[in-house]
Design an enzyme around this catalytic site. Structure first.
Site, PDB file in Angstrom:
ATOM      1  N   PRO A   2       0.803  -1.216   0.000  1.00 61.49           N
ATOM      2  CA  PRO A   2       0.000   0.000   0.000  1.00 61.49           C
ATOM      3  C   PRO A   2       0.845   1.279   0.000  1.00 61.49           C
ATOM      4  CG  PRO A   2      -0.447  -1.396   1.920  1.00 61.49           C
ATOM      5  CD  PRO A   2       0.790  -1.879   1.294  1.00 61.49           C
ATOM      6  N   GLU A   3       0.653   2.099  -1.008  1.00 64.21           N
ATOM      7  CA  GLU A   3       1.233   3.430  -1.045  1.00 64.21           C
ATOM      8  C   GLU A   3       0.072   4.422  -1.005  1.00 64.21           C
ATOM      9  OE1 GLU A   3       4.219   3.652  -4.155  1.00 64.21           O
ATOM     10  OE2 GLU A   3       4.636   1.530  -3.944  1.00 64.21           O
ATOM     11  N   HIS A  88      -3.972 -13.874  10.224  1.00 68.62           N
ATOM     12  CA  HIS A  88      -3.094 -12.754  10.557  1.00 68.62           C
ATOM     13  C   HIS A  88      -3.830 -11.517  11.051  1.00 68.62           C
ATOM     14  CE1 HIS A  88      -0.130 -15.251   8.654  1.00 68.62           C
ATOM     15  NE2 HIS A  88      -0.774 -15.196   7.500  1.00 68.62           N
ATOM     16  N   ARG A 106       3.133  -9.876   7.548  1.00 71.75           N
ATOM     17  CA  ARG A 106       4.568  -9.610   7.779  1.00 71.75           C
ATOM     18  C   ARG A 106       4.831  -8.649   8.934  1.00 71.75           C
ATOM     19  NH1 ARG A 106       6.613  -9.548   1.449  1.00 71.75           N
ATOM     20  NH2 ARG A 106       5.422 -11.382   0.908  1.00 71.75           N
TER      21      ARG A 106
END
Length: 260
Positions: A2-3, A88, A106
């Site tokens: 995501p940017e 997660h 992550r």
DNA sequence: TTAAATTCCTGTAAGC
DNA sequence: TGCTTACAGGAATTTA
């Protein structure tokens, strides 16, 4: 990953769906996801009324009426979903009857972090050709590392920085100060353009760590990507040159023909 | 002051 | 097939 355009797309979906609603409950995922549980964030959110979803650079901000703000960062593998299961889940809140979940395999994401000092976004009025020129002209660091530095410019990550440099015809490894004024001006324009196109397209859904919006819909920016993750240049079809971990510790790609 | 290196973490892919 | 290893990424932190 995501940017700015991906975070903006997430923000819009959440704002449309939940602004004005109450957070009825909050739960954290596995303790291993936190160095310390985000107690302040939990306190602000629980029972609060959402007055706005905001965004600054790649940070998503939930504003609670009369209580303050909670800052989220998606890191590289962070996702926000309406419903949706995964092993997660590190944070979830119930808004009305729906569970809004933050997944992060992550674990580079953050919940309830302070908002750091960030430079202007390329679409902000203070991001002028002059601003970029003054920033680049005395720096010996690679131009790509400079435009990805969030303290200098907020919002560009590897994908959009790579694309902006390609669109401006500038190789990523060049020292900031080696750019001419014309090149710097061109880059100022393409930084803004790639982000605007990205927002318009609803973000980029590439193979690695594929981004989806909170309702599971992919973006369309990948259709407009010219070099990032490609074998051949989308403009001239020549073979893209990729280097690993070379610039700012990150992989880089450029077209040797379009970027001189 | 700036720049480079290191750290965090795990899913994926490549190699044996 | 099953194992090990390298690597990707953003940003904070450390070192030079």
């Amino acid at each position: 990953m995501p940017e700015l355009p991906e975070v903006e797309t997430v923000r819009r979906v959440l704002a449309e769906r939940y602004t004005g609603m109450t957070v009825t409950a909050v739960a954290v995922g596995k303790p291993t996801f936190y160095r310390a549980p985000p107690l302040a964030a939990i306190k602000i959110l629980t029972g609060g009324v959402i007055s706005a979803f905001k965004r600054r650079g790649k940070y998503l901000i939930v504003e609670i009426e009369g209580r303050g703000e909670v800052v989220f960062h998606l890191g590289m593998s962070g996702r926000i979903t309406v419903g949706g299961e995964s092993p997660h889940v590190r944070f979830q809140m119930w808004i009305g009857t729906e569970a809004v979940r933050f997944h992060d395999s992550r674990r580079f994401g953050r919940v309830g972090c302070p908002l750091p000092k960030l430079g202007p976004e390329p679409m902000d009025p203070e991001f002028t050709p002059d601003y970029l020129w003054k920033l680049l002209r005395k720096r010996s660091a690679p131009v790509k590392a400079l435009i990805m530095d969030q303290k200098l410019i907020a919002g560009l990550g590897n994908i959009y920085a790579t694309e902006a440099l390609h669109a401006a015809g500038i190789r990523p490894g060049r020292a900031g100060k080696s750019l001419t004024r014309a090149e710097s001006d061109r880059l100022a324009r393409t930084c803004r353009e790639v982000l605007l196109v990205g927002v318009e397209a609803g973000g980029a859904t590439l193979e690695d760590a594929a981004y989806l919006d909170p309702l599971g819909r992919p973006g369309r920016m990948q259709m407009n990507v010219m070099v990032y993750g490609r074998e051949d240049c989308g403009t001239c079809r020549r073979k893209v040159v990729g280097t690993r971990k070379s610039i700012g510790g990150r992989a880089s790609a450029f077209c040797p023909s379009c970027q001189r």
